[in-house]
Write an enzyme that holds these catalytic residues in place. Structure first.
Site: not given
Length: 312
Positions: A19, A189
């Site tokens: 991420d 997401e």
């Protein structure tokens, strides 16, 4: 300056990380990733900085769960920004599954990009589900006019909120909304926003984060609020290189149209969902403004020093 032809290689630094958010702060490249481990171990953030995209230095534990009074489970998906001489980092904590659980998106502040970051509120900034969006995966973006936005959301819903000048409280849109849903088709997401030649490019992760088909798609709009109509995937696995390529950040070399995508992927040798590494590859725009699909590589990128840049 090519640093004798050196390449970054992929991954760009060792360890299991995911991420990544990418920024330029104080004349250096910075990457802020999730420490990719089980929830019991995913309790802090490290950061990495570089002068040239090739050689990276780790700054350990810029923010730790023990210093966030309300964080009880994993912390992940950090997104930093600089404003008025302060550095703010937005992050997910506790992985709440409904509005009766406590957690969501927090914000911490520091005097420099290496921290230490201090919890700014003592409670989450966003702690409820709105429009079906799980409060995770924040991405902060400041527009050319100074307006600050926070894009976020899991469970296939994406919201955007306005941040006030203090960067630790939420504003209201002109229509009276605080939480505005902007979910494009295929969104799962990991939102990300950039602006190029007056056009807003909104990107997001698709697929399941633990599987091989995790990927990134994008849309364009003339407004930071959309509408965002999905165009195509721009980042995906290559069965000869790696799987699960997704949840990324972006770097633009200031004053140029030179762009890099920083993302995580899973090496072919790994089956553990948390065994993810951070990588970088060039990102190119076609003459018509569309984004060319990224070619994920083992080589990474050539050295690209920054000169006369203070912050972006």
């Amino acid at each position: 300056m090519e640093n004798n032809g050196a390449k970054s290689g992929n991954p760009i630094f060792s360890g299991w990380y995911a991420d990544p958010e990418a920024r330029i702060f104080e004349g250096q490249y910075w990457v802020y990733p999730t420490f990719s481990a089980s929830y019991d171990e995913q309790t802090f953030f490290d950061a990495f900085h570089s002068d040239n995209l090739v050689e990276w230095t780790k700054v350990e534990r810029i923010l730790d769960k023990k210093d966030i009074t309300w964080a009880q489970r994993a912390v992940w998906a950090p997104s930093p920004i600089e404003r008025n001489g302060k550095y703010y980092i937005y992050f997910s904590a506790n992985d709440i599954q409904n509005n009766d659980e406590y957690g969501g998106i927090g914000v911490a502040v520091a005097d420099g990009p290496s921290g230490p970051f201090i919890d700014a509120l003592g409670h989450p900034l966003i702690d409820q589900f709105h429009h079906g969006a799980q409060p995770i995966d924040p991405h902060v973006y400041i527009d050319d006019d100074g307006s600050a936005y926070l894009y976020y959301g899991g469970w296939k819903h994406c919201n955007v909120v306005k941040l006030n000048e203090d960067m630790i409280s939420l504003g209201t849109f002109v229509d009276g909304e605080v939480y505005k849903e902007i979910t494009p088709e295929g969104y799962v997401e990991g939102p990300c926003m950039i602006k190029r030649n007056g056009t807003y490019y909104f990107m997001w992760a698709e697929g399941g984060w633990g599987g091989p088909h995790y990927s990134v798609a994008y849309a364009r709009s003339d407004s930071p609020l959309g509408p965002f109509l999905r165009e195509q995937k721009i980042l995906a696995q290559n069965p000869q290189v790696a799987t699960g390529a997704g949840h990324h950040g972006m770097i633009q070399i200031p004053g140029t149209d030179e762009w890099y995508i920083v993302y995580h992927r899973r090496p072919l040798s790994e089956t553990d969902a948390n065994h993810r590494v951070v990588c970088i590859d060039p990102l190119h725009f076609n003459p018509d403004g569309t984004i060319a699909p990224v070619e994920i590589s083992f080589e990474g990128v050539s050295a690209r020093p920054l000169t006369n840049v203070n912050s972006v």
